[in-house]
Scaffold this motif. Sequence first.
Motif, PDB file in Angstrom:
ATOM      1  N   GLU A  54       0.840  -1.205   0.000  1.00 23.67           N
ATOM      2  CA  GLU A  54       0.000   0.000   0.000  1.00 23.67           C
ATOM      3  C   GLU A  54       0.870   1.248   0.000  1.00 23.67           C
ATOM      4  O   GLU A  54       0.576   2.218  -0.687  1.00 23.67           O
ATOM      5  N   ASP A  57       2.349   1.782  -3.453  1.00 19.20           N
ATOM      6  CA  ASP A  57       1.339   2.318  -4.367  1.00 19.20           C
ATOM      7  C   ASP A  57       1.050   3.790  -4.078  1.00 19.20           C
ATOM      8  O   ASP A  57       0.974   4.613  -5.002  1.00 19.20           O
ATOM      9  N   ASP A  61       1.760   6.954  -6.503  1.00 19.87           N
ATOM     10  CA  ASP A  61       0.669   7.858  -6.892  1.00 19.87           C
ATOM     11  C   ASP A  61       1.039   9.306  -6.597  1.00 19.87           C
ATOM     12  O   ASP A  61       0.780  10.207  -7.410  1.00 19.87           O
TER      13      ASP A  61
END
Length: 188
Positions: A54, A57, A61
Amino acid sequence: MARVQPIVMRMTTSDEDLAAAAANGDGQAFASLLDRHYDRLFAFCFRLTGARAEAEDLTQDICAALPAKLASYQRRAKVTTWLYKVAMNAAHDRRRKQATYAKASDGWGDWETARTAVNDEAAAQIDWLTQAMGQLAPDLRDTLALVLDDMTHAQAAEVMGVSEGTISWRISEAKKALKAIKEKEDAA
């Protein structure tokens, strides 16, 4: 389009100067800024999410959105403070999206289970009816097959070359016979 002059990268170049140059399209300044802060940004994202995948990611982003976000950086805070704010907002956005998805998908499994049960029950009824129709007299079976295929009694009468009243009588007899077959099966 005017050519952007890259800022000369030195260890003495401030984060704020790198951010300003990156906001003006200097790719080398952007790379230097990320190089300085990526590990700290990832560690912060890891603390926010609690999971490595997580955090990876989320960090990616943020990095992908950072060139556009740098245009809003106004030097009111240190770059690190501003980056933490960007990361915090991105984490909150991600949590909201996950909560929305979880809420939208909540009960989906129950709905699918119920839908499957209804379909299975309908299939079982059709299977039973097909098997039971095989036990009917041929004229009753043929009449019932036509009416079950969405023909009106008048249309079925035309196909079979009999009166509409005969079709209605045969349907009534077929229903009685099917009910008797069902009662016999239930009693056994």
